[in-house]
Design a protein around this motif. Structure first.
Motif, PDB file in Angstrom:
ATOM      1  N   ASP A  33      26.091  27.529 -30.841  1.00 36.86           N
ATOM      2  CA  ASP A  33      26.479  28.548 -31.803  1.00 36.86           C
ATOM      3  C   ASP A  33      26.158  28.075 -33.216  1.00 36.86           C
ATOM      4  N   GLU A  34      25.889  29.020 -34.086  1.00 39.96           N
ATOM      5  CA  GLU A  34      25.709  28.663 -35.492  1.00 39.96           C
ATOM      6  C   GLU A  34      27.020  28.103 -36.042  1.00 39.96           C
ATOM      7  N   PRO A  35      26.947  27.064 -36.870  1.00 33.27           N
ATOM      8  CA  PRO A  35      28.187  26.495 -37.430  1.00 33.27           C
ATOM      9  C   PRO A  35      28.727  27.343 -38.574  1.00 33.27           C
ATOM     10  N   GLN A  36      30.006  27.205 -38.832  1.00 32.04           N
ATOM     11  CA  GLN A  36      30.594  27.797 -40.028  1.00 32.04           C
ATOM     12  C   GLN A  36      30.173  26.962 -41.233  1.00 32.04           C
ATOM     13  N   TRP A  37      29.664  27.587 -42.269  1.00 29.76           N
ATOM     14  CA  TRP A  37      29.274  26.850 -43.456  1.00 29.76           C
ATOM     15  C   TRP A  37      30.500  26.372 -44.228  1.00 29.76           C
ATOM     16  N   VAL A  38      30.446  25.147 -44.730  1.00 25.49           N
ATOM     17  CA  VAL A  38      31.499  24.672 -45.628  1.00 25.49           C
ATOM     18  C   VAL A  38      31.481  25.575 -46.863  1.00 25.49           C
ATOM     19  N   PRO A  39      32.620  26.172 -47.235  1.00 23.05           N
ATOM     20  CA  PRO A  39      32.649  27.075 -48.395  1.00 23.05           C
ATOM     21  C   PRO A  39      32.171  26.366 -49.660  1.00 23.05           C
ATOM     22  N   ASP A  40      31.430  27.094 -50.500  1.00 25.45           N
ATOM     23  CA  ASP A  40      30.880  26.521 -51.731  1.00 25.45           C
ATOM     24  C   ASP A  40      31.952  25.878 -52.598  1.00 25.45           C
ATOM     25  N   CYS A  62      23.089  22.848 -44.447  1.00 24.25           N
ATOM     26  CA  CYS A  62      22.338  22.503 -43.240  1.00 24.25           C
ATOM     27  C   CYS A  62      22.621  23.558 -42.183  1.00 24.25           C
ATOM     28  N   ARG A  63      21.583  24.116 -41.598  1.00 24.42           N
ATOM     29  CA  ARG A  63      21.751  25.195 -40.608  1.00 24.42           C
ATOM     30  C   ARG A  63      22.305  24.695 -39.287  1.00 24.42           C
ATOM     31  N   ARG A  64      22.255  23.383 -39.067  1.00 25.97           N
ATOM     32  CA  ARG A  64      22.762  22.866 -37.789  1.00 25.97           C
ATOM     33  C   ARG A  64      24.233  22.439 -37.867  1.00 25.97           C
ATOM     34  N   CYS A  65      24.612  21.756 -38.945  1.00 31.21           N
ATOM     35  CA  CYS A  65      25.993  21.264 -39.035  1.00 31.21           C
ATOM     36  C   CYS A  65      26.856  22.064 -40.008  1.00 31.21           C
ATOM     37  N   GLY A  66      26.224  22.829 -40.914  1.00 29.96           N
ATOM     38  CA  GLY A  66      26.985  23.657 -41.838  1.00 29.96           C
ATOM     39  C   GLY A  66      27.492  22.945 -43.072  1.00 29.96           C
ATOM     40  N   ARG A  67      27.185  21.645 -43.192  1.00 30.40           N
ATOM     41  CA  ARG A  67      27.662  20.908 -44.368  1.00 30.40           C
ATOM     42  C   ARG A  67      26.764  21.175 -45.574  1.00 30.40           C
TER      43      ARG A  67
END
Length: 244
Positions: A33-40, A62-67
């Motif tokens: 699944d796509e990760p949730q992005w860390v909020p800006d 990063c599209r893989r880890c969301g960091r």
């Protein structure tokens, strides 16, 4: 169940264009699944080099880890088939290395699994065996076994896998569980041990009772060994996808 049409649709996410099954229930068992992005607002600095973001130094996810990273730490665009992206996507250095290693599976091992191998198959605890061709289905969800009879094993219903190897020491067969093979080189091409069989436990559709399936290489042992080695790599991705 394996006859369900595998329709695809193109969807756009914040990370990019993805080609996914029309019915999410029929995702590849290797997919992530796509990760949730860390909020800006929660990442004022690069999560790798600690550079502070400003008008010039923009943040990228990063599209893989969301960091969240600066451009220098997240500049690589790498293919990511496990998330069904159409084009290469931005990934951090750590994730891009993982994705590049996984491409070997998609470029090589997956083709071996789809091509199949020939095995002597024993179902359950009976002594009756049958020579069958085993291959991965095109949607990656089933193992098809064909001989005088035909049956299927859904990968998501496999509860355990053991690999039988030979060549560990003269005159011995050595069974390794999946977990003991995670970081091993037992099944590497040209290694000291060659995969000679596989023992699966799985739950057939509509049943909660585990069934045992034993497969041993038939005549063309080289092809069968390569297929088993590819299945071993597939198992790593399956367990990783389950644990996410």
């Amino acid at each position: 169940m394996s006859a369900v049409p595998d329709g695809k649709k193109l969807v756009r996410s914040p990370s990019g264009l993805r080609m996914v099954p029309e019915n999410g229930a029929f995702n590849s068992p290797f997919s992530l699944d796509e990760p949730q992005w860390v909020p800006d607002k929660e990442c004022p600095r690069c999560m790798q080099c600690d550079t502070k973001f400003d008008f010039i130094r923009r943040k990228h996810h990063c599209r893989r880890c969301g960091r969240c990273f600066c451009d220098k730490c997240c500049s690589k665009k790498v293919v990511l088939p496990r998330m069904c992206f159409v084009d290469p996507v931005r990934q951090c250095a750590e994730c891009s290395l993982v994705s590049q290693k996984e491409m070997e599976f998609y470029d090589k091992q997956l083709k071996v699994l789809l091509g199949g191998g020939t095995f002597v198959v024993t179902l359950g605890m009976t002594e009756k065996s049958e020579t069958m061709t085993c291959r991965l289905s095109n949607n990656h969800r089933y193992l098809f076994l064909d001989g005088e009879t035909h049956f299927e094993v859904e990968l998501s219903r496999i509860s355990s896998m053991q690999i039988l190897t030979d060549g560990t020491s003269p005159g011995e067969n050595d069974i390794h569980t999946y977990t003991s093979l995670l970081d091993s080189q037992y099944l590497s091409e040209g290694g000291t041990s060659r995969a000679s069989g596989m023992l699966l436990h799985y739950k057939p559709m509509g049943s909660q009772d585990a069934q045992q399936l034993r497969m041993e290489a038939a005549d063309d042992k080289k092809v069968a060994s390569l297929w088993l080695a590819a299945m071993h790599k597939a198992a790593k991705l399956l367990y990783e996808a389950r644990d996410q």
